[in-house]
Scaffold this motif. Sequence first.
Motif, short mmCIF file in Angstrom:
data_model
loop_
_atom_site.label_atom_id
_atom_site.label_comp_id
_atom_site.label_asym_id
_atom_site.label_seq_id
_atom_site.Cartn_x
_atom_site.Cartn_y
_atom_site.Cartn_z
N PHE A 37 0.83 -1.21 0.00
CA PHE A 37 0.00 0.00 0.00
C PHE A 37 0.86 1.26 0.00
O PHE A 37 0.56 2.24 -0.69
N GLU A 38 1.94 1.23 0.78
CA GLU A 38 2.81 2.41 0.87
C GLU A 38 3.52 2.68 -0.45
O GLU A 38 3.64 3.83 -0.88
N GLU A 39 3.98 1.63 -1.13
CA GLU A 39 4.64 1.81 -2.42
C GLU A 39 3.66 2.32 -3.48
O GLU A 39 4.01 3.18 -4.30
N LEU A 40 2.46 1.77 -3.49
CA LEU A 40 1.45 2.23 -4.43
C LEU A 40 1.14 3.70 -4.18
O LEU A 40 1.11 4.51 -5.11
N ALA A 41 0.91 4.06 -2.93
CA ALA A 41 0.60 5.46 -2.58
C ALA A 41 1.75 6.39 -2.96
O ALA A 41 1.53 7.49 -3.48
N ARG A 42 2.98 5.95 -2.72
CA ARG A 42 4.14 6.77 -3.06
C ARG A 42 4.19 7.02 -4.57
O ARG A 42 4.47 8.12 -5.04
N LYS A 43 3.91 5.97 -5.37
CA LYS A 43 3.94 6.13 -6.82
C LYS A 43 2.82 7.06 -7.30
O LYS A 43 3.03 7.87 -8.21
N VAL A 44 1.64 6.96 -6.69
CA VAL A 44 0.55 7.90 -7.01
C VAL A 44 1.00 9.32 -6.69
O VAL A 44 0.83 10.25 -7.48
N TYR A 45 1.59 9.49 -5.51
CA TYR A 45 2.06 10.79 -5.04
C TYR A 45 3.07 11.40 -6.02
O TYR A 45 3.08 12.61 -6.25
N GLU A 46 3.91 10.55 -6.61
CA GLU A 46 4.98 11.01 -7.50
C GLU A 46 4.51 11.18 -8.95
O GLU A 46 5.30 11.61 -9.80
N THR A 47 3.26 10.85 -9.24
CA THR A 47 2.75 10.91 -10.61
C THR A 47 2.11 12.27 -10.87
O THR A 47 1.06 12.59 -10.29
N PRO A 48 2.72 13.10 -11.71
CA PRO A 48 2.17 14.44 -11.98
C PRO A 48 0.76 14.38 -12.54
O PRO A 48 0.45 13.58 -13.41
N GLY A 49 -0.10 15.25 -12.01
CA GLY A 49 -1.45 15.39 -12.53
C GLY A 49 -2.44 14.33 -12.10
O GLY A 49 -3.61 14.40 -12.47
N LEU A 50 -2.01 13.34 -11.32
CA LEU A 50 -2.92 12.25 -10.93
C LEU A 50 -3.75 12.60 -9.71
O LEU A 50 -4.80 12.03 -9.49
N TRP A 51 -3.29 13.54 -8.90
CA TRP A 51 -4.01 13.91 -7.67
C TRP A 51 -3.76 15.38 -7.38
O TRP A 51 -2.94 16.03 -8.02
N GLU A 52 -4.50 15.90 -6.42
CA GLU A 52 -4.30 17.28 -5.98
C GLU A 52 -4.56 17.38 -4.49
O GLU A 52 -5.21 16.52 -3.90
N TYR A 53 -4.00 18.44 -3.90
CA TYR A 53 -4.26 18.69 -2.49
C TYR A 53 -5.70 19.11 -2.29
O TYR A 53 -6.32 19.68 -3.18
N GLU A 54 -6.23 18.85 -1.11
CA GLU A 54 -7.54 19.36 -0.75
C GLU A 54 -7.49 20.89 -0.77
O GLU A 54 -6.54 21.49 -0.28
N ASN A 55 -8.51 21.53 -1.35
CA ASN A 55 -8.61 22.99 -1.38
C ASN A 55 -7.38 23.64 -2.02
O ASN A 55 -6.88 24.65 -1.55
N ALA A 56 -6.86 23.02 -3.06
CA ALA A 56 -5.68 23.56 -3.73
C ALA A 56 -5.89 23.56 -5.23
O ALA A 56 -6.81 22.92 -5.73
N GLU A 57 -5.02 24.27 -5.93
CA GLU A 57 -5.07 24.26 -7.38
C GLU A 57 -4.71 22.86 -7.88
O GLU A 57 -3.88 22.19 -7.26
N PRO A 58 -5.30 22.41 -8.98
CA PRO A 58 -4.93 21.10 -9.52
C PRO A 58 -3.44 21.05 -9.85
O PRO A 58 -2.86 22.05 -10.25
N ALA A 59 -2.87 19.88 -9.68
CA ALA A 59 -1.46 19.69 -10.05
C ALA A 59 -1.35 19.77 -11.56
O ALA A 59 -2.30 19.49 -12.29
N PRO A 60 -0.19 20.22 -12.09
CA PRO A 60 -0.05 20.33 -13.54
C PRO A 60 -0.17 18.97 -14.21
O PRO A 60 0.20 17.96 -13.64
N SER A 61 -0.67 18.98 -15.44
CA SER A 61 -0.79 17.74 -16.20
C SER A 61 0.58 17.27 -16.62
O SER A 61 1.45 18.09 -16.91
N PRO A 62 0.78 15.94 -16.69
CA PRO A 62 2.09 15.44 -17.10
C PRO A 62 2.34 15.72 -18.58
O PRO A 62 1.40 15.80 -19.36
#
Length: 195
Positions: free
Chosen positions: A157-182
């Motif tokens: 689970f931790e490795e999967l979450a880390r890879k999601v975290y490192e993937t540009p544009g796949l997620w964004e912070y709560e109440n934040a601007e969307p992350a840039p698209s890859p």
Amino acid sequence: MEAKFKILLIGKSGVGKSCVLNSFTTSDYEMVQAPTIGVDFKVKEISINNDKIKLGIWDTAGMERYRVMTPSFYRGVQGVILVYDVTDRGSLNDLNSWISELQTYADKSNIVGLVLGNKIDKPRAVSTEDGRIFAQRYRMMFLESSAKTGEGVNFAFEELARKVYETPGLWEYENAEPAPSPTQNQQNCCSGYIW
């Protein structure tokens, strides 16, 4: 800051998806686990690079009669763990149909995938190398686990979450601007993506 990741557990009935989920979220293991009917949902918070990440984990029913319910659960998914049972070669082969379903219904093209061989505490019918080759064919990460002993579960689970975290544009912070698209190069170069 806090982020929310939607994680999906998929695979044939009886491979231990619910046991893997319980092992990760509560550190509990039950010898007898009733089949999931429809879907189960659990939340666990982890930390990556000092950011709080809330994992919303959906455990889908693996039984054929409930699979008609699953397409809607693919929407918004950022990470998926495809679970098979190392004592049952058919459960690995069955992942092909789950991957096809995922590619059909998922609304993100850069979902992070991890193939997880479960029940490594038992005699094997599927070698580690066979599992790794299967995962490489779909450009997914690969790990093995035992929900019974807890080996490899948290790490998966931790490795999967880390890879999601490192993937540009796949997620964004709560109440934040969307992350840039890859960029196109980022979309095509990185392992751990489904397609």
